[in-house]
Design an enzyme around this catalytic site. Structure first.
Site, mmCIF file in Angstrom:
data_model
loop_
_atom_site.group_PDB
_atom_site.id
_atom_site.type_symbol
_atom_site.label_atom_id
_atom_site.label_comp_id
_atom_site.label_asym_id
_atom_site.label_seq_id
_atom_site.Cartn_x
_atom_site.Cartn_y
_atom_site.Cartn_z
ATOM 1 N N HIS A 230 0.852 -1.191 0.000
ATOM 2 C CA HIS A 230 0.000 0.000 0.000
ATOM 3 C C HIS A 230 0.886 1.237 0.000
ATOM 4 O O HIS A 230 2.092 1.179 0.294
ATOM 5 C CB HIS A 230 -0.954 0.026 1.206
ATOM 6 N N ASP A 357 -3.928 -19.144 12.242
ATOM 7 C CA ASP A 357 -2.818 -19.763 12.952
ATOM 8 C C ASP A 357 -2.862 -19.394 14.438
ATOM 9 O O ASP A 357 -2.802 -18.217 14.805
ATOM 10 C CB ASP A 357 -1.495 -19.296 12.327
ATOM 11 N N SER A 372 2.199 -5.223 6.915
ATOM 12 C CA SER A 372 1.832 -4.903 5.532
ATOM 13 C C SER A 372 2.943 -5.299 4.578
ATOM 14 O O SER A 372 4.111 -4.967 4.798
ATOM 15 C CB SER A 372 1.561 -3.400 5.390
#
Length: 421
Positions: A230, A357, A372
């Site tokens: 991003h 998980d 990210s």
């Protein structure tokens, strides 16, 4: 007699209606409807589709009823037949096989802005009154100062001497400003601060930004890489940072602030911009940061290049992400692809993922800031990167499809008109 004929017609009509209703539910019709008009796959890769088999061609080989393998690159029309009757034509595009090394490394990021970014205004207290020369000159938050009196500026420390010089001469300065796609020129009259006797412009400015993120991939051949998934925006203006240049370095994750509903968690890491240099940053786009590596990223011999999957090939179900939660050790954690949208054009939110998980949930609470760019892998293929966390559900977030990040990195998988905007 007429009544019998009418009843027969009604019975035939009801039977035909029942056939029309039931036909879409039959397996042959469902198989026919499932045949796409177009199909894209990579050479030397297998594509599993629940389709009737095609005949072999130069570009595609039908392995069995459900698996196809790309052969030589190119486009070809394949015809599905029932017996000897052609039923449907499918356009198949076989692309060059591309293999990319998945990342997962924690990286420190520093960007230098194009020019100097305006992040706010302030009042200058003169002997007579308080003024804000920047506001009076119609310079807004988010503007980028490119030139002062025709001289280009790149660093904050270049600004003060020029303002001081103009103020002492009693002259306004000409400032070239970039606002969005426009470049404007305005005049600013420096004001003398009565307290410290320095000339001020009444603007808060910034020339750099720093933080941490995760590398998504790198290409061993070209040394091109992609990270974050991003755009990096300024913390005050919330606008994307237009960059002059930048640097990435290795970082060491020291601790994790767990996320919870309403508040995203965060990786805490340490790094030095003067050490552990990895490479340059040349682009800050909606799909992440990109540049060239100048250091080998391999941590061990097991790291190898993987094939990629296009957006239409990503499916709901299990996957893994690669990221660092302690030190510099890259680990794989289980996630679920909740939804994936096939995309013909670049878009930043192509997938919804959910962390499943138990180790990662216990450690981070789910997706946290700094994660990210963590690569997402499904069925041995690199399919995308983690980009955003859902604020009200830190176990879930968005992902971007890998094809758009590759194009931003200058790796054109299509050699066609699908260009990232």
């Amino acid at each position: 007699m007429k009544n019998k004929v009418a009843a027969l017609r009604i019975a035939i009509g009801l039977c035909l209606l029942a056939l029309l209703v039931a036909a879409p539910l039959t397996k042959p019709v469902q198989s026919f409807l499932s045949i796409p008009k177009t199909m894209t796959l990579f050479s030397n890769n297998y594509l599993s589709e629940a389709l009737p088999a095609f005949g072999d061609g130069e570009a595609v080989e039908a392995i069995d009823q459900e698996i196809f393998q790309g052969q030589s690159t190119g486009k070809q029309d394949l015809v599905y037949t029932v017996g000897s009757i052609p039923v449907k034509k499918v356009s198949v595009d076989v692309l060059k096989d591309i293999r990319i090394v998945p990342g997962g490394h924690s990286v420190g990021v520093k960007l230098h802005t194009l020019g100097v970014l305006v992040v706010g205004h302030h009042q200058v207290r003169t002997a007579e009154t308080s003024v804000s020369p920047g506001e009076d000159a119609a310079i807004y938050t988010g503007d980028i100062l490119l030139k002062i009196d025709e001289k280009e500026i790149h660093r904050m420390e270049e600004v003060a001497p020029m303002i001081e010089k103009a103020g002492k001469a009693g002259k306004p300065v000409s400032i070239e400003v970039k606002r969005g796609s426009q470049v404007l020129t305005t005049e600013l009259n420096p004001a003398l601060d009565d307290k410290d006797k320095q000339y001020r412009m009444g603007l808060y400015i910034r020339d750099s930004a720093a933080g941490i993120g995760t590398m998504t991939f790198y290409d061993p051949a070209s040394k091109n890489y992609g990270a974050l998934g991003h755009v990096i925006s300024d913390m005050d203006t919330q606008k994307p940072i237009e960059i002059h240049d930048g640097t990435i370095v290795r970082s060491n994750v020291t601790s994790i602030q767990k996320g919870n509903n309403g508040k995203p968690g965060e990786k805490l890491a340490e790094f030095s911009m003067n050490r552990n240099y990895i490479g340059t940053i040349t682009k800050n786009s909606p799909f992440g940061i990109f540049g060239k590596l100048e250091s080998d990223m391999r941590q061990n011999e097991e790291e190898k290049a993987l094939p990629i999957a296009l957006s239409e090939d990503v499916k709901k179900g299990p996957a893994v992400i690669r990221t660092v939660v302690d030190g510099e050790k890259i680990e794989e954690f289980d996630v679920e692809i909740v939804n994936s949208v096939p995309q013909d054009h670049p878009a930043t939110k192509g997938m919804i993922i959910k962390v499943t998980d138990k180790r990662l949930l216990a450690k981070t609470g789910g997706i946290v800031q700094g994660m990210s760019g963590s690569p997402i892998i499904q069925d041995g293929k690199l399919i995308g990167a983690v980009t955003h966390v859902f604020v009200n559900d830190p176990t879930s977030g968005y992902g971007v499809h890998i094809e758009w990040m590759l194009q931003e990195a200058g790796i054109d998988i299509y050699k066609s008109d699908k260009k990232a905007s």
